[in-house]
Scaffold this motif. Structure first.
Motif, PDB file in Angstrom:
ATOM      1  N   CYS A 182      -0.879  -0.367   0.657  1.00 16.46           N
ATOM      2  CA  CYS A 182       0.086  -0.732   1.709  1.00 16.46           C
ATOM      3  C   CYS A 182      -0.182  -0.018   3.035  1.00 16.46           C
ATOM      4  CB  CYS A 182       1.507  -0.415   1.247  1.00 16.46           C
ATOM      5  SG  CYS A 182       1.837   1.343   1.010  1.00 16.46           S
ATOM      6  N   TYR A 183      -1.077   0.972   3.042  1.00 13.78           N
ATOM      7  CA  TYR A 183      -1.463   1.720   4.242  1.00 13.78           C
ATOM      8  C   TYR A 183      -0.339   2.589   4.808  1.00 13.78           C
ATOM      9  CZ  TYR A 183      -5.717  -0.962   4.015  1.00 13.78           C
ATOM     10  OH  TYR A 183      -6.900  -1.500   3.598  1.00 13.78           O
ATOM     11  N   ARG A 184       0.577   3.013   3.945  1.00 10.86           N
ATOM     12  CA  ARG A 184       1.597   3.965   4.391  1.00 10.86           C
ATOM     13  C   ARG A 184       1.120   5.376   4.076  1.00 10.86           C
ATOM     14  NH1 ARG A 184       7.022   2.267   1.505  1.00 10.86           N
ATOM     15  NH2 ARG A 184       5.545   1.764  -0.122  1.00 10.86           N
ATOM     16  N   SER A 185       1.590   6.334   4.863  1.00  6.15           N
ATOM     17  CA  SER A 185       1.305   7.737   4.587  1.00  6.15           C
ATOM     18  C   SER A 185       2.208   8.204   3.448  1.00  6.15           C
ATOM     19  CB  SER A 185       1.562   8.595   5.829  1.00  6.15           C
ATOM     20  OG  SER A 185       2.946   8.649   6.102  1.00  6.15           O
ATOM     21  N   ARG A 186       1.938   9.372   2.933  1.00  4.87           N
ATOM     22  CA  ARG A 186       2.749   9.927   1.848  1.00  4.87           C
ATOM     23  C   ARG A 186       4.208  10.060   2.285  1.00  4.87           C
ATOM     24  NH1 ARG A 186       4.256  15.176  -0.028  1.00  4.87           N
ATOM     25  NH2 ARG A 186       4.391  15.215  -2.287  1.00  4.87           N
ATOM     26  N   GLY A 223       1.770  -2.553  -4.997  1.00  6.52           N
ATOM     27  CA  GLY A 223       1.525  -2.053  -6.341  1.00  6.52           C
ATOM     28  C   GLY A 223       0.159  -1.424  -6.548  1.00  6.52           C
ATOM     29  N   VAL A 224      -0.591  -1.204  -5.477  1.00  8.82           N
ATOM     30  CA  VAL A 224      -1.882  -0.521  -5.560  1.00  8.82           C
ATOM     31  C   VAL A 224      -1.669   0.847  -4.926  1.00  8.82           C
ATOM     32  CG1 VAL A 224      -4.314  -0.543  -4.882  1.00  8.82           C
ATOM     33  CG2 VAL A 224      -3.126  -2.694  -5.363  1.00  8.82           C
ATOM     34  N   CYS A 225      -1.288   1.809  -5.724  1.00  9.26           N
ATOM     35  CA  CYS A 225      -0.887   3.114  -5.193  1.00  9.26           C
ATOM     36  C   CYS A 225      -2.006   4.135  -5.371  1.00  9.26           C
ATOM     37  CB  CYS A 225       0.393   3.578  -5.876  1.00  9.26           C
ATOM     38  SG  CYS A 225       1.749   2.425  -5.671  1.00  9.26           S
ATOM     39  N   GLN A 226      -2.900   4.173  -4.396  1.00  3.61           N
ATOM     40  CA  GLN A 226      -3.997   5.135  -4.392  1.00  3.61           C
ATOM     41  C   GLN A 226      -4.169   5.643  -2.970  1.00  3.61           C
ATOM     42  OE1 GLN A 226      -7.452   3.073  -5.792  1.00  3.61           O
ATOM     43  NE2 GLN A 226      -6.743   2.987  -7.897  1.00  3.61           N
ATOM     44  N   ALA A 227      -4.342   6.940  -2.833  1.00  2.00           N
ATOM     45  CA  ALA A 227      -4.538   7.517  -1.507  1.00  2.00           C
ATOM     46  C   ALA A 227      -6.005   7.416  -1.124  1.00  2.00           C
ATOM     47  CB  ALA A 227      -4.096   8.967  -1.489  1.00  2.00           C
ATOM     48  N   LYS A 261      11.725   1.470   9.664  1.00  3.44           N
ATOM     49  CA  LYS A 261      10.962   0.613   8.742  1.00  3.44           C
ATOM     50  C   LYS A 261      10.107  -0.384   9.510  1.00  3.44           C
ATOM     51  CE  LYS A 261      14.066   0.955   4.778  1.00  3.44           C
ATOM     52  NZ  LYS A 261      14.936   0.229   3.858  1.00  3.44           N
ATOM     53  N   ARG A 262      10.647  -0.952  10.582  1.00  2.00           N
ATOM     54  CA  ARG A 262       9.856  -1.888  11.390  1.00  2.00           C
ATOM     55  C   ARG A 262       8.657  -1.187  12.014  1.00  2.00           C
ATOM     56  NH1 ARG A 262      14.808  -3.689  13.158  1.00  2.00           N
ATOM     57  NH2 ARG A 262      14.563  -2.643  15.157  1.00  2.00           N
ATOM     58  N   ILE A 263       8.856   0.031  12.484  1.00  2.00           N
ATOM     59  CA  ILE A 263       7.757   0.802  13.069  1.00  2.00           C
ATOM     60  C   ILE A 263       6.700   1.093  12.004  1.00  2.00           C
ATOM     61  CG2 ILE A 263       7.129   3.051  14.045  1.00  2.00           C
ATOM     62  CD1 ILE A 263       9.788   2.988  15.542  1.00  2.00           C
ATOM     63  N   ILE A 264       7.128   1.470  10.811  1.00  2.00           N
ATOM     64  CA  ILE A 264       6.195   1.769   9.721  1.00  2.00           C
ATOM     65  C   ILE A 264       5.381   0.532   9.347  1.00  2.00           C
ATOM     66  CG2 ILE A 264       6.039   2.377   7.269  1.00  2.00           C
ATOM     67  CD1 ILE A 264       8.521   4.224   7.775  1.00  2.00           C
ATOM     68  N   VAL A 265       6.044  -0.623   9.239  1.00  2.00           N
ATOM     69  CA  VAL A 265       5.344  -1.862   8.881  1.00  2.00           C
ATOM     70  C   VAL A 265       4.316  -2.218   9.958  1.00  2.00           C
ATOM     71  CG1 VAL A 265       5.644  -4.349   8.540  1.00  2.00           C
ATOM     72  CG2 VAL A 265       7.168  -2.743   7.395  1.00  2.00           C
ATOM     73  N   PRO A 294      11.705  -5.486   3.556  1.00  2.43           N
ATOM     74  CA  PRO A 294      11.084  -5.160   2.269  1.00  2.43           C
ATOM     75  C   PRO A 294       9.978  -4.121   2.417  1.00  2.43           C
ATOM     76  CG  PRO A 294      10.273  -7.265   3.051  1.00  2.43           C
ATOM     77  CD  PRO A 294      11.336  -6.821   4.012  1.00  2.43           C
ATOM     78  N   SER A 295       9.780  -3.368   1.376  1.00  2.00           N
ATOM     79  CA  SER A 295       8.704  -2.394   1.336  1.00  2.00           C
ATOM     80  C   SER A 295       7.362  -3.122   1.373  1.00  2.00           C
ATOM     81  CB  SER A 295       8.805  -1.573   0.048  1.00  2.00           C
ATOM     82  OG  SER A 295       7.638  -0.800  -0.129  1.00  2.00           O
ATOM     83  N   PRO A 296       6.383  -2.584   2.108  1.00  2.00           N
ATOM     84  CA  PRO A 296       5.068  -3.225   2.142  1.00  2.00           C
ATOM     85  C   PRO A 296       4.226  -2.939   0.892  1.00  2.00           C
ATOM     86  CG  PRO A 296       5.092  -1.326   3.599  1.00  2.00           C
ATOM     87  CD  PRO A 296       6.491  -1.493   3.063  1.00  2.00           C
TER      88      PRO A 296
END
Length: 83
Positions: free
Chosen positions: A28-32, A15-19, A46-50, A10-12
Motif C-alpha cells: 500500500c506504500y504507507r509508512s509504519r 493485504g501485502v504487508c512487507q516493508a 487519510k486523504r493526504i496519506i492516500v 477506506p484503507s489503501p
C-alpha cells in the motif's frame, strides 16, 4: 476547517504487508506510522496519506523502469510528529 466526509475513507491496504528498503509497505506504500495510526487519523489526514501513497507508487514504478533501486527514493517525514 476539515471538509465534511459522507463516506469513510477506506484503507489503501491490499493485504501485502512487507516493508521495502525505503521503509514503506510494498503493498500500500504507507509508512509504519501511517499504518499504525490509520484508525485514529482524521479524514483530512487519510486523504493526504492516500495521495502520498499514490505518489510513492508512481515513484516506485518509475524507479523500477529506470533501474534505480528503491533505497534511493526519498523518505517521507512522519505526519504524526513521532520522529
Amino acid at each position: 476547517m476539515d471538509q465534511l466526509e459522507f463516506f469513510e475513507i477506506p484503507s489503501p491496504c491490499i493485504g501485502v504487508c512487507q516493508a521495502g528498503k525505503a521503509g514503506y509497505c510494498t503493498g500500500c506504500y504507507r509508512s509504519r506510522e501511517e499504518r499504525l495510526h490509520w484508525h485514529q487519523a482524521s479524514p483530512y489526514a487519510k486523504r493526504i496519506i492516500v495521495k502520498a501513497c499514490n505518489r510513492r507508487k508512481k515513484l516506485a514504478a518509475k524507479s523500477k523502469v529506470s533501474g534505480i533501486e528503491e533505497i534511493n527514493q526519498p523518505s517521507q517525514a512522519s505526519l504524526f510528529g513521532d520522529e
